[in-house]
Design an enzyme around this catalytic site. Structure first.
Site, PDB file in Angstrom:
ATOM      1  N   ASN A  10      -8.545  12.834  -0.551  1.00 48.54           N
ATOM      2  CA  ASN A  10      -9.672  13.744  -0.372  1.00 48.54           C
ATOM      3  C   ASN A  10      -9.849  14.527  -1.673  1.00 48.54           C
ATOM      4  O   ASN A  10      -9.061  15.412  -1.973  1.00 48.54           O
ATOM      5  CB  ASN A  10      -9.367  14.699   0.797  1.00 48.54           C
ATOM      6  CG  ASN A  10     -10.413  15.788   0.953  1.00 48.54           C
ATOM      7  OD1 ASN A  10     -11.495  15.717   0.368  1.00 48.54           O
ATOM      8  ND2 ASN A  10     -10.108  16.805   1.739  1.00 48.54           N
ATOM      9  N   TRP A  11     -10.881  14.161  -2.412  1.00 49.43           N
ATOM     10  CA  TRP A  11     -11.072  14.785  -3.739  1.00 49.43           C
ATOM     11  C   TRP A  11     -11.711  16.167  -3.644  1.00 49.43           C
ATOM     12  O   TRP A  11     -11.837  16.862  -4.651  1.00 49.43           O
ATOM     13  CB  TRP A  11     -11.949  13.892  -4.628  1.00 49.43           C
ATOM     14  CG  TRP A  11     -11.363  12.551  -4.937  1.00 49.43           C
ATOM     15  CD1 TRP A  11     -10.156  12.039  -4.506  1.00 49.43           C
ATOM     16  CD2 TRP A  11     -11.950  11.538  -5.750  1.00 49.43           C
ATOM     17  NE1 TRP A  11      -9.978  10.775  -5.006  1.00 49.43           N
ATOM     18  CE2 TRP A  11     -11.066  10.440  -5.783  1.00 49.43           C
ATOM     19  CE3 TRP A  11     -13.157  11.443  -6.459  1.00 49.43           C
ATOM     20  CZ2 TRP A  11     -11.340   9.264  -6.488  1.00 49.43           C
ATOM     21  CZ3 TRP A  11     -13.435  10.268  -7.168  1.00 49.43           C
ATOM     22  CH2 TRP A  11     -12.521   9.201  -7.178  1.00 49.43           C
ATOM     23  N   LYS A  12     -12.163  16.540  -2.468  1.00 48.77           N
ATOM     24  CA  LYS A  12     -12.830  17.838  -2.273  1.00 48.77           C
ATOM     25  C   LYS A  12     -13.962  18.012  -3.316  1.00 48.77           C
ATOM     26  O   LYS A  12     -14.630  17.047  -3.648  1.00 48.77           O
ATOM     27  CB  LYS A  12     -11.811  18.974  -2.340  1.00 48.77           C
ATOM     28  CG  LYS A  12     -10.630  18.733  -1.382  1.00 48.77           C
ATOM     29  CD  LYS A  12      -9.768  19.927  -1.200  1.00 48.77           C
ATOM     30  CE  LYS A  12      -8.584  19.543  -0.321  1.00 48.77           C
ATOM     31  NZ  LYS A  12      -7.770  20.658   0.051  1.00 48.77           N
ATOM     32  N   HIS A 100     -12.330  18.819   8.759  1.00 49.58           N
ATOM     33  CA  HIS A 100     -11.278  19.330   7.860  1.00 49.58           C
ATOM     34  C   HIS A 100     -11.186  20.854   8.042  1.00 49.58           C
ATOM     35  O   HIS A 100     -12.199  21.513   8.268  1.00 49.58           O
ATOM     36  CB  HIS A 100     -11.629  18.974   6.410  1.00 49.58           C
ATOM     37  CG  HIS A 100     -10.511  19.238   5.456  1.00 49.58           C
ATOM     38  ND1 HIS A 100     -10.232  20.497   4.972  1.00 49.58           N
ATOM     39  CD2 HIS A 100      -9.571  18.413   4.921  1.00 49.58           C
ATOM     40  CE1 HIS A 100      -9.171  20.428   4.165  1.00 49.58           C
ATOM     41  NE2 HIS A 100      -8.757  19.172   4.113  1.00 49.58           N
ATOM     42  N   GLU A 102     -10.978  23.155   5.981  1.00 47.55           N
ATOM     43  CA  GLU A 102     -11.849  23.922   5.081  1.00 47.55           C
ATOM     44  C   GLU A 102     -13.274  23.969   5.628  1.00 47.55           C
ATOM     45  O   GLU A 102     -13.972  24.978   5.485  1.00 47.55           O
ATOM     46  CB  GLU A 102     -11.795  23.322   3.662  1.00 47.55           C
ATOM     47  CG  GLU A 102     -10.454  23.645   3.002  1.00 47.55           C
ATOM     48  CD  GLU A 102     -10.021  22.680   1.922  1.00 47.55           C
ATOM     49  OE1 GLU A 102     -10.826  21.870   1.438  1.00 47.55           O
ATOM     50  OE2 GLU A 102      -8.826  22.737   1.561  1.00 47.55           O
ATOM     51  N   GLU A 172      -2.974  18.164   9.897  1.00 43.47           N
ATOM     52  CA  GLU A 172      -2.855  18.911   8.646  1.00 43.47           C
ATOM     53  C   GLU A 172      -2.578  20.384   8.939  1.00 43.47           C
ATOM     54  O   GLU A 172      -3.530  21.159   9.169  1.00 43.47           O
ATOM     55  CB  GLU A 172      -4.153  18.815   7.852  1.00 43.47           C
ATOM     56  CG  GLU A 172      -4.523  17.420   7.444  1.00 43.47           C
ATOM     57  CD  GLU A 172      -5.357  17.435   6.178  1.00 43.47           C
ATOM     58  OE1 GLU A 172      -4.892  16.906   5.177  1.00 43.47           O
ATOM     59  OE2 GLU A 172      -6.458  18.009   6.204  1.00 43.47           O
ATOM     60  N   GLY A 178      -2.610  22.514   0.109  1.00 41.39           N
ATOM     61  CA  GLY A 178      -2.809  23.077  -1.228  1.00 41.39           C
ATOM     62  C   GLY A 178      -1.828  24.182  -1.576  1.00 41.39           C
ATOM     63  O   GLY A 178      -2.022  24.899  -2.553  1.00 41.39           O
ATOM     64  N   SER A 218       0.103  18.976   1.188  1.00 43.78           N
ATOM     65  CA  SER A 218       1.001  18.915   0.020  1.00 43.78           C
ATOM     66  C   SER A 218       1.869  17.660  -0.002  1.00 43.78           C
ATOM     67  O   SER A 218       3.051  17.721  -0.348  1.00 43.78           O
ATOM     68  CB  SER A 218       1.853  20.183  -0.058  1.00 43.78           C
ATOM     69  OG  SER A 218       1.028  21.321  -0.256  1.00 43.78           O
ATOM     70  N   GLY A 239      -4.731  15.757  -0.785  1.00 40.20           N
ATOM     71  CA  GLY A 239      -5.707  16.509  -1.567  1.00 40.20           C
ATOM     72  C   GLY A 239      -5.331  16.502  -3.042  1.00 40.20           C
ATOM     73  O   GLY A 239      -5.649  15.582  -3.789  1.00 40.20           O
ATOM     74  N   GLY A 240      -4.601  17.527  -3.467  1.00 47.92           N
ATOM     75  CA  GLY A 240      -4.301  17.726  -4.889  1.00 47.92           C
ATOM     76  C   GLY A 240      -3.745  16.497  -5.590  1.00 47.92           C
ATOM     77  O   GLY A 240      -4.182  16.153  -6.696  1.00 47.92           O
TER      78      GLY A 240
HETATM   79  C1  PEP Z   1      -6.181  18.243   2.254  1.00 48.70           C
HETATM   80  O1  PEP Z   1      -7.005  18.995   1.790  1.00 48.70           O
HETATM   81  O2  PEP Z   1      -6.517  17.481   3.167  1.00 48.70           O
HETATM   82  C2  PEP Z   1      -4.829  18.290   1.740  1.00 48.70           C
HETATM   83  C3  PEP Z   1      -3.890  17.767   2.462  1.00 48.70           C
HETATM   84  O3  PEP Z   1      -4.633  18.890   0.513  1.00 48.70           O
HETATM   85  P1  PEP Z   1      -3.247  18.970  -0.311  1.00 48.70           P
HETATM   86  O4  PEP Z   1      -2.657  17.589  -0.336  1.00 48.70           O
HETATM   87  O5  PEP Z   1      -3.620  19.461  -1.654  1.00 48.70           O
HETATM   88  O6  PEP Z   1      -2.350  19.912   0.429  1.00 48.70           O
END
Ligand code: PEP
Length: 261
Positions: A10-12, A100, A102, A172, A178, A218, A239-240
């Site tokens: 997920n590049w956001k 999600h 967010e 999640e 993050g 993470s 994500g990251g």
């Molecule tokens: C996400 O946003 O779905 C996520 C899991 O981010 P991260 O891996 O950065 O925690």
């Protein structure tokens, strides 16, 4: 029945379409045929990158599925700034992330909105990655189970068992997104196991056996092996670490590393 793991990036709101092209080309280079046969991989760029990424994936024959991060539930109309599921399907998008945390926290998406989006994505012939997860306060108050099962039952409300069996759910924990804090493999397994039992209770054993449940929060190359070794975890939503080819590939290649801890 063995479930094929799905690792999704997920590049956001990162990477313009030039960066996106460079990243998928690099992924096509670092991920070998064996990697992409053992694990299904999807990337979820911003909307403005989708056409460019589609073109690279298809012209270079890179075996990575195209994904989106969100959509509206209507097929068309006066909804300024929104993107309709059939528009995504036309770009050969296979997976759409829905609900999600967010989206829920920053943009006020409700369970009802999420359920409408899930149905619209399915109607357009794509698959949803339905997200659920608890805040730290909810976890500390013992509310994790009620929160995540409530979100999944509401998000999938009205769907038939054979449809649910083909979907993806992502657990999640919000406190792990993050933050660099990952749920332990035991805690992640406990919740993913609960979600599978919840699907079994509502839609039956066959749906529960085939639905795929990702963990997200993470995930990195070093913690992926232990998480992926859990019986009810069928992949990761990343994500990251999905923003660079090397760190994402290290997760996709989790089988090559020995589990830690
Ligand atoms: C996400 O946003 O779905 C996520 C899991 O981010 P991260 O891996 O950065 O925690």
């Amino acid at each position: 029945m063995a479930r094929m793991p799905l690792i999704s990036g997920n590049w956001k709101m990162h990477h313009n379409h030039f960066d996106a092209i460079a990243l998928v080309q690099k992924l096509g280079y670092v991920l070998g045929k064996d990697d992409l046969e053992a694990v299904e991989v999807s990337v979820h760029p911003p909307f403005t990158d989708l056409r460019s990424v589609q073109t690279v994936l298809e012209s270079d024959k890179i075996g990575i599925a195209l994904g989106a991060q969100n959509c509206h539930w209507e097929e068309k109309g006066a909804f300024t700034g929104e993107v309709a599921p059939p528009m995504l399907a036309k770009l050969n998008v296979r997976y759409v992330i829905v609900g999600h945390s967010e989206r829920r926290e920053l943009f006020g998406e409700t369970d009802d909105d999420v359920n409408r989006k899930v149905k619209a994505v399915l109607k357009a012939g794509m698959t949803t990655i339905l997200c659920c997860g608890e805040t730290l306060e909810e976890r500390e108050a013992g509310g994790t189970d009620a929160k995540v099962t409530g979100q999944v039952l509401a998000g999938l409300d009205g769907l038939k068992a054979d449809v649910v069996g083909g979907l993806v759910i992502a657990y999640e924990p919000i406190w792990a997104i993050g933050t660099g804090r990952t749920a332990s493999a035991e805690d992640a397994q406990a919740v993913c196991g609960l979600l599978r039992r919840t699907v079994a209770g509502k839609w039956g054993a066959a749906a529960a056996e085939s639905v795929r449940i990702q963990y997200g929060g993470s995930v990195k190359g070093d913690n992926a092996p232990a998480l992926m070794a859990c019986p009810d975890i069928d992949g990761a939503l990343v994500g990251g670490a999905a923003l660079e080819a090397e760190s994402f590939a290290a997760i996709v290649q989790f089988r090559l590393a020995a589990p830690q801890g």
